[in-house]
Each structure stands twice: as C-alpha cells, then as structure tokens.
Scaffold this active site. Structure first.
Site, PDB file in Angstrom:
ATOM      1  N   THR A 181       0.818  -1.212   0.000  1.00  0.00           N
ATOM      2  CA  THR A 181       0.000   0.000   0.000  1.00  0.00           C
ATOM      3  C   THR A 181       0.852   1.262   0.000  1.00  0.00           C
ATOM      4  OG1 THR A 181      -1.474   1.277   1.425  1.00  0.00           O
ATOM      5  CG2 THR A 181      -0.120  -0.333   2.524  1.00  0.00           C
ATOM      6  N   ASP A 182       0.260   2.344  -0.500  1.00  0.00           N
ATOM      7  CA  ASP A 182       0.929   3.652  -0.434  1.00  0.00           C
ATOM      8  C   ASP A 182       1.132   4.102   1.013  1.00  0.00           C
ATOM      9  OD1 ASP A 182      -1.780   4.132   0.114  1.00  0.00           O
ATOM     10  OD2 ASP A 182      -2.013   5.752  -1.353  1.00  0.00           O
ATOM     11  N   GLU A 183       0.362   3.489   1.940  1.00  0.00           N
ATOM     12  CA  GLU A 183       0.440   3.933   3.339  1.00  0.00           C
ATOM     13  C   GLU A 183       1.789   3.627   3.988  1.00  0.00           C
ATOM     14  OE1 GLU A 183      -2.817   3.486   5.929  1.00  0.00           O
ATOM     15  OE2 GLU A 183      -4.298   3.333   4.332  1.00  0.00           O
ATOM     16  N   TYR A 215      -1.665  -0.591  10.904  1.00  0.00           N
ATOM     17  CA  TYR A 215      -1.849  -1.327   9.642  1.00  0.00           C
ATOM     18  C   TYR A 215      -0.659  -1.099   8.714  1.00  0.00           C
ATOM     19  CZ  TYR A 215      -3.398  -1.761   4.745  1.00  0.00           C
ATOM     20  OH  TYR A 215      -3.465  -2.052   3.407  1.00  0.00           O
ATOM     21  N   ASN A 224      -5.539   3.974  -2.689  1.00  0.00           N
ATOM     22  CA  ASN A 224      -6.884   3.554  -2.269  1.00  0.00           C
ATOM     23  C   ASN A 224      -7.695   3.041  -3.455  1.00  0.00           C
ATOM     24  OD1 ASN A 224      -6.258   4.575   0.241  1.00  0.00           O
ATOM     25  ND2 ASN A 224      -8.254   5.569   0.487  1.00  0.00           N
ATOM     26  N   LYS A 274       2.207  -3.692   6.951  1.00  0.00           N
ATOM     27  CA  LYS A 274       2.421  -3.838   5.506  1.00  0.00           C
ATOM     28  C   LYS A 274       3.889  -3.569   5.166  1.00  0.00           C
ATOM     29  CE  LYS A 274      -0.375  -4.703   2.879  1.00  0.00           C
ATOM     30  NZ  LYS A 274      -0.915  -6.022   2.459  1.00  0.00           N
TER      31      LYS A 274
HETATM   32  N1  LIG Z   1      -8.381  -1.582  -0.239  1.00  0.00           N
HETATM   33  C1  LIG Z   1      -7.421  -0.753  -0.594  1.00  0.00           C
HETATM   34  O1  LIG Z   1      -7.704   0.399  -0.941  1.00  0.00           O
HETATM   35  C2  LIG Z   1      -5.980  -1.210  -0.616  1.00  0.00           C
HETATM   36  C3  LIG Z   1      -4.995  -0.327  -1.100  1.00  0.00           C
HETATM   37  C4  LIG Z   1      -3.669  -0.763  -1.166  1.00  0.00           C
HETATM   38  C5  LIG Z   1      -3.343  -2.073  -0.794  1.00  0.00           C
HETATM   39  N2  LIG Z   1      -4.306  -2.902  -0.318  1.00  0.00           N
HETATM   40  C6  LIG Z   1      -3.931  -4.283   0.027  1.00  0.00           C
HETATM   41  O2  LIG Z   1      -4.597  -5.148  -0.888  1.00  0.00           O
HETATM   42  C7  LIG Z   1      -4.942  -6.377  -0.259  1.00  0.00           C
HETATM   43  C8  LIG Z   1      -6.432  -6.629  -0.407  1.00  0.00           C
HETATM   44  O3  LIG Z   1      -7.151  -5.555   0.213  1.00  0.00           O
HETATM   45  P1  LIG Z   1      -8.748  -5.575   0.277  1.00  0.00           P
HETATM   46  O4  LIG Z   1      -9.195  -4.189   0.480  1.00  0.00           O
HETATM   47  O5  LIG Z   1      -9.272  -6.372  -0.860  1.00  0.00           O
HETATM   48  O6  LIG Z   1      -8.960  -6.388   1.635  1.00  0.00           O
HETATM   49  P2  LIG Z   1     -10.261  -7.085   2.218  1.00  0.00           P
HETATM   50  O7  LIG Z   1     -10.237  -6.775   3.679  1.00  0.00           O
HETATM   51  O8  LIG Z   1     -11.471  -6.768   1.417  1.00  0.00           O
HETATM   52  O9  LIG Z   1      -9.967  -8.644   2.005  1.00  0.00           O
HETATM   53  C9  LIG Z   1      -8.981  -9.330   2.711  1.00  0.00           C
HETATM   54  C10 LIG Z   1      -9.177 -10.820   2.450  1.00  0.00           C
HETATM   55  O10 LIG Z   1      -8.161 -11.532   3.182  1.00  0.00           O
HETATM   56  C11 LIG Z   1      -8.772 -12.617   3.858  1.00  0.00           C
HETATM   57  N3  LIG Z   1      -7.965 -12.912   5.052  1.00  0.00           N
HETATM   58  C12 LIG Z   1      -7.803 -12.133   6.146  1.00  0.00           C
HETATM   59  N4  LIG Z   1      -7.014 -12.765   7.039  1.00  0.00           N
HETATM   60  C13 LIG Z   1      -6.657 -13.951   6.476  1.00  0.00           C
HETATM   61  C14 LIG Z   1      -5.839 -15.031   6.900  1.00  0.00           C
HETATM   62  N5  LIG Z   1      -5.238 -15.031   8.102  1.00  0.00           N
HETATM   63  N6  LIG Z   1      -5.668 -16.082   6.066  1.00  0.00           N
HETATM   64  C15 LIG Z   1      -6.286 -16.095   4.850  1.00  0.00           C
HETATM   65  N7  LIG Z   1      -7.090 -15.113   4.413  1.00  0.00           N
HETATM   66  C16 LIG Z   1      -7.268 -14.048   5.218  1.00  0.00           C
HETATM   67  C17 LIG Z   1     -10.167 -12.120   4.200  1.00  0.00           C
HETATM   68  O11 LIG Z   1     -11.065 -13.179   4.478  1.00  0.00           O
HETATM   69  C18 LIG Z   1     -10.539 -11.331   2.948  1.00  0.00           C
HETATM   70  O12 LIG Z   1     -11.106 -12.186   1.976  1.00  0.00           O
HETATM   71  C19 LIG Z   1      -4.473  -6.252   1.185  1.00  0.00           C
HETATM   72  O13 LIG Z   1      -3.214  -6.885   1.295  1.00  0.00           O
HETATM   73  C20 LIG Z   1      -4.353  -4.758   1.401  1.00  0.00           C
HETATM   74  O14 LIG Z   1      -3.380  -4.455   2.383  1.00  0.00           O
HETATM   75  C21 LIG Z   1      -5.623  -2.512  -0.219  1.00  0.00           C
END
Ligand SMILES: NC(=O)c1ccc[n+]([C@@H]2O[C@H](COP(=O)([O-])OP(=O)(O)OC[C@H]3O[C@@H](n4cnc5c(N)ncnc54)[C@H](O)[C@@H]3O)[C@@H](O)[C@H]2O)c1
Length: 303
Positions: free
Chosen positions: A120-122, A144, A173, A148
């Site tokens: 993430t950018d964070e 968080y 995001n 990451k």
């Molecule tokens: N949403 C954003 O804007 C954003 C931006 C940058 C990076 N990310 C990264 O992208 C990835 C996906 O983000 P998202 O928003 O789709 O997340 P989300 O919270 O919608 O989904 C996370 C998924 O991981 C699964 N999960 C959680 N703990 C687990 C474990 N211990 N074992 C197996 N599965 C597990 C959950 O059941 C869920 O299906 C993450 O790694 C997040 O850090 C998200």
C-alpha cells in the site's frame, strides 16, 4: 500460469481473480473468510476455493501444490481496526507473510514459485506535494501501515537471502464493487442510498488517490506477464481528492445527501501519493475508469 491468490475472497482479491481468469490463468484462492471475505464474491468464477489461514503452514503448503505464482493479498486491512487492536494485523499481515514466504522458498519443493506481494501507499506515510518513488524510505503512520511495511521487508529479505522470485506492488486507495462498507467509499455510497448523512473525519481535508479496483486488477494482469527487471510497482490513479471533495461528489451524484463531520481519526495522514510514472511506462498501463463514472455505477448498483 497456475496462480494462487491469497485473500481472493476479499474486495480486491476477487477482482484480481476475475481478471486473471479472463486472461486464461488457472486460479485458486486461499482465504480464511474473515468478516471481510466471502465466497459469494467469487460467484461466476471458476476459481478453486481453499478455506485456510495464511498463518497455517500445512494449509499453505497444500494450497501451493502445482502453483507457479502467488499473489499475496490476504490481510487485515482496516486502519481503524488496527488502531483498536494491532494483534490480528501483526499475526496475519506479518506472520502470515513469513509463513507463505517459507513455503515458497526454494528447497521446499516449489523452486519456481514467484510471489507478488500487494502492499500500500500507506507504508510511506504522508507527503505534502508530489508522490513517493519506489526506493523512498517508509515512515508508516498507523499500525496497519507498519505491518504492511514489515511484510514488504520480509519479502525483500527472502528474495535477497533465499533467491525467492518476488515482486512488490504498492497501490493507492481502491474503490469499486464488493468492498466492505466499513471502508470509506462503500460506506458513503451505502449511506447515500439509504438517505443517511455521509460521515467525514475531521474537516475532511485528508487527501487520498482513488483507483477503481478493475483498473488495479488489469494492472495486476500485466505485472504477472511482465518480464523486465522492475521488482517494485507503483499503481496510482493520480486522482487526488480530499475526503470532503469525495463526499460532495457522492452527494451530488446521489441527488443530494447531508454531510456530517465526526472526530478525526487518530494518526490521520494528511496526504498519500505515489509516483507511478516508471510503472506506467513499463506496464503500458493507465487507469480507464473515471472517478465519477465508477462512483455513479456503485450508486446505481445499490439502488
Ligand atoms: N483496499 C485498498 O484500498 C488497498 C490499497 C492498497 C493495498 N491494499 C492491500 O490489498 C490487499 C487486499 O485488500 P482488500 O481491500 O481487498 O482487503 P479485504 O479486507 O477486502 O480482504 C482481505 C481478504 O483476506 C482474507 N484474510 C484475512 N485474514 C486472512 C488469513 N489469516 N488467512 C487467509 N485469508 C485471510 C479475508 O477473508 C478477505 O477475503 C491487502 O493486502 C491490502 O493491504 C488494499
């Protein structure tokens, strides 16, 4: 390719699964189905569904059988929850990444696995102007983001010390379908449709860059096929908006909604931004979905 997507039952993971399937990859999903995940997010896909925890070494090893690429997205993802209890974030995001790295490591029977870690950018913290470059120093500003950044460090070290083929994708995001309503845009959209006020932290001055999840997924398809030397990819929309601008846009598209200001989030970062020029050039990728178009589609879906 034979791809395992961890966290593929989540918001972004389920979009990546759809994209990779459309590109002809064999896709399986390892997901623990926390409150954020649901197999229903994969309806209409043919992805194999493996219920399991990334912290469970035996489950991870079994899921990797026959796999040549892992897209690692399983994570605890909601910043606000990490402020209340960082424990699950350290467990899944850091320990889960270590378990996965160990299982992918050459010598464990899967020497050809490449790992693509979605970050993430964070990790960089806040920047007043411009955007962070790939090699800039991390100054994570919430629990968080710390997890990451720590997971990224593990990925880099496993590549350096154990020859793992690893890439890191940092993303701004995302918004789009199947996002949990605890997240900003999906929460605002849901409230707008239900006629409830849109809640904004502080004065709504925090700036974020908004990328549609299908643009993210298209970029991930290109990262998988990419054959050049780049190991860190920055995916950004260059669509920066204050939170107040976002709720005003959603209110307008919804035909009107009240805006309510609530206490600012602890440790709120003022502005996240990535310099993505190198990645765009290498991947021949640019976002296609305009913000108002994407938001309008989300509103229409819920109505
Ligand atoms: N949403 C954003 O804007 C954003 C931006 C940058 C990076 N990310 C990264 O992208 C990835 C996906 O983000 P998202 O928003 O789709 O997340 P989300 O919270 O919608 O989904 C996370 C998924 O991981 C699964 N999960 C959680 N703990 C687990 C474990 N211990 N074992 C197996 N599965 C597990 C959950 O059941 C869920 O299906 C993450 O790694 C997040 O850090 C998200």
């Amino acid at each position: 390719m034979n791809v395992l997507v961890t966290g593929g039952a989540g918001f972004m993971g389920s979009a990546v699964v759809r994209q990779l399937e459309a590109e002809g990859h064999e896709v399986s999903v390892l997901d623990a189905l926390t409150y954020a995940g649901s197999w229903a997010h994969l309806d209409g896909t043919g992805a194999a569904r493996i219920l399991g925890d990334v912290c469970d070494a035996a489950a991870v090893r079994a899921a990797l059988s026959g796999v040549d690429t892992v897209v690692h997205m399983a994570a605890e993802t909601h910043v606000e929850r990490s402020l209340h209890d960082a424990g699950p974030f350290i467990r899944t995001n850091v320990e889960g990444t270590r378990v996965l790295l160990e299982a992918c490591r050459a010598g464990h029977g899967h020497p050809l696995i490449q790992m693509i870690y979605v970050s993430t950018d964070e990790v960089f913290g806040s920047v007043a102007v411009g955007g962070f470059r790939e090699e800039d120093t991390h100054v994570p500003g919430n629990p968080y983001a710390v997890t990451k950044s720590s997971a990224e460090a593990l990925v880099r070290v496993w590549a350096r010390c154990f020859g793992l083929r690893a890439r890191i994708v940092r993303c701004v995001n995302n918004y789009g379908p199947r996002q949990h309503p605890e997240k900003a845009v999906s929460g605002w959209i849901q409230r707008a449709v239900q006629g409830e006020p849109l809640l904004v932290h502080g004065a709504g001055e925090a700036v974020r860059d908004w990328l549609h999840v299908e643009d993210f997924a298209r970029a991930m398809g290109r990262v998988l096929r990419f054959e050049g030397p780049r190991s860190v990819f920055h995916l950004a929309a260059q669509c920066h908006r204050t939170n107040l601008e976002m709720v005003q846009t959603i209110a307008r598209l919804a035909g009107g909604a009240d805006i309510q200001f609530v206490a600012d989030r602890t440790g709120q970062d003022a502005r996240y931004a990535l310099d993505d020029a190198g990645t765009r050039a290498d991947l021949h990728w640019a976002p296609e979905v305009q913000l108002e178009q994407g938001l309008g589609e989300l509103l229409a879906e819920l109505r």
